[in-house]
Design a protein around this motif. Structure first.
Motif, mmCIF file in Angstrom:
data_model
loop_
_atom_site.group_PDB
_atom_site.id
_atom_site.type_symbol
_atom_site.label_atom_id
_atom_site.label_comp_id
_atom_site.label_asym_id
_atom_site.label_seq_id
_atom_site.Cartn_x
_atom_site.Cartn_y
_atom_site.Cartn_z
ATOM 1 N N PHE A 107 0.835 -1.200 0.000
ATOM 2 C CA PHE A 107 0.000 0.000 0.000
ATOM 3 C C PHE A 107 0.868 1.249 0.000
ATOM 4 O O PHE A 107 0.643 2.171 -0.780
ATOM 5 C CB PHE A 107 -0.937 0.025 1.213
ATOM 6 N N PHE A 108 1.860 1.295 0.882
ATOM 7 C CA PHE A 108 2.693 2.494 0.982
ATOM 8 C C PHE A 108 3.545 2.708 -0.270
ATOM 9 O O PHE A 108 3.786 3.844 -0.661
ATOM 10 C CB PHE A 108 3.553 2.467 2.240
ATOM 11 N N GLU A 109 3.977 1.630 -0.906
ATOM 12 C CA GLU A 109 4.732 1.786 -2.153
ATOM 13 C C GLU A 109 3.859 2.486 -3.196
ATOM 14 O O GLU A 109 4.291 3.428 -3.856
ATOM 15 C CB GLU A 109 5.189 0.426 -2.671
ATOM 16 N N ARG A 110 2.626 2.035 -3.306
ATOM 17 C CA ARG A 110 1.700 2.657 -4.267
ATOM 18 C C ARG A 110 1.371 4.092 -3.871
ATOM 19 O O ARG A 110 1.377 4.995 -4.701
ATOM 20 C CB ARG A 110 0.430 1.819 -4.364
ATOM 21 N N LEU A 111 1.076 4.311 -2.585
ATOM 22 C CA LEU A 111 0.728 5.654 -2.112
ATOM 23 C C LEU A 111 1.873 6.639 -2.360
ATOM 24 O O LEU A 111 1.655 7.750 -2.845
ATOM 25 C CB LEU A 111 0.380 5.624 -0.625
ATOM 26 N N CYS A 112 3.094 6.236 -2.051
ATOM 27 C CA CYS A 112 4.246 7.127 -2.213
ATOM 28 C C CYS A 112 4.516 7.435 -3.688
ATOM 29 O O CYS A 112 4.880 8.560 -4.023
ATOM 30 C CB CYS A 112 5.487 6.507 -1.572
ATOM 31 N N ASN A 113 4.310 6.471 -4.564
ATOM 32 C CA ASN A 113 4.590 6.673 -5.988
ATOM 33 C C ASN A 113 3.538 7.495 -6.707
ATOM 34 O O ASN A 113 3.812 8.040 -7.770
ATOM 35 C CB ASN A 113 4.750 5.324 -6.697
#
Length: 175
Positions: A107-113
């Motif tokens: 989730f955080f990888e997607r949110l940050c990108n």
């Protein structure tokens, strides 16, 4: 030891700096500071799917904690099914119902990108770092729950800290 050696030693012993956030990382096991930190950090974040949805604070109330007490007493977050029943109730048509529990990293990888501005990217990185730091000790846990019926899936990214469940909530529109 001269000044430069002392400075180098202190930098080696201190944790890496957090991304720019309106507040310093909250103290371990301090739920009130954690909630305040999340409120300020996610105020300008959006989760992009087929729609841009705001990222908001999420906290289980005391009755909610009692309903999930069996899992929490084991110092772990509940299963996807138990969490889904708590937030959405029993689904009439389980065939179309989504109830998943995943690690928060995806989730955080997607949110940050997907953040647009540099400030949003830094806030998303800061929120990710807070989750990582606050859930690395024994007695803590984190999970990403995806709950709902397509096309609107509610996404809960939560952590168990000091017996309380706090985190963020957003919606993923998947057509």
């Amino acid at each position: 030891m001269d000044y430069f050696e002392a400075l180098k030693t202190s930098q080696e012993q201190s944790p890496p700096p957090a991304a720019h956030s309106p507040l310093p990382l909250p103290a371990m096991h301090n739920v009130e500071e954690t909630i305040n930190y999340i409120k300020h950090t996610c105020s300008d974040l959006y989760f992009t799917s087929d729609s841009d949805e705001p990222v908001q604070i999420y906290q289980l109330s005391n009755p909610g904690l009692q309903a999930l007490e069996a899992s929490i007493s084991k110092l772990s977050l509940p299963s996807a099914h138990d969490f889904a029943v708590f937030v959405a109730g029993e689904a009439d048509n389980m065939e179309d119902f989504v109830a998943e529990k995943k690690p928060v990293a995806g989730f955080f990888e997607r949110l940050c990108n997907q953040q647009v501005t540099e400030q949003q990217k830094q806030l998303a990185e800061s929120l990710k770092r807070a989750f990582d730091v606050l859930t690395e000790e024994p007695g803590t846990d984190s999970a990403c729950y995806r709950i709902g019926v397509l096309p609107n899936i509610e996404v809960y990214v939560v952590m168990l800290i000091d017996g309380q469940v706090v985190g963020i909530k957003t919606v993923s529109v998947e057509t």
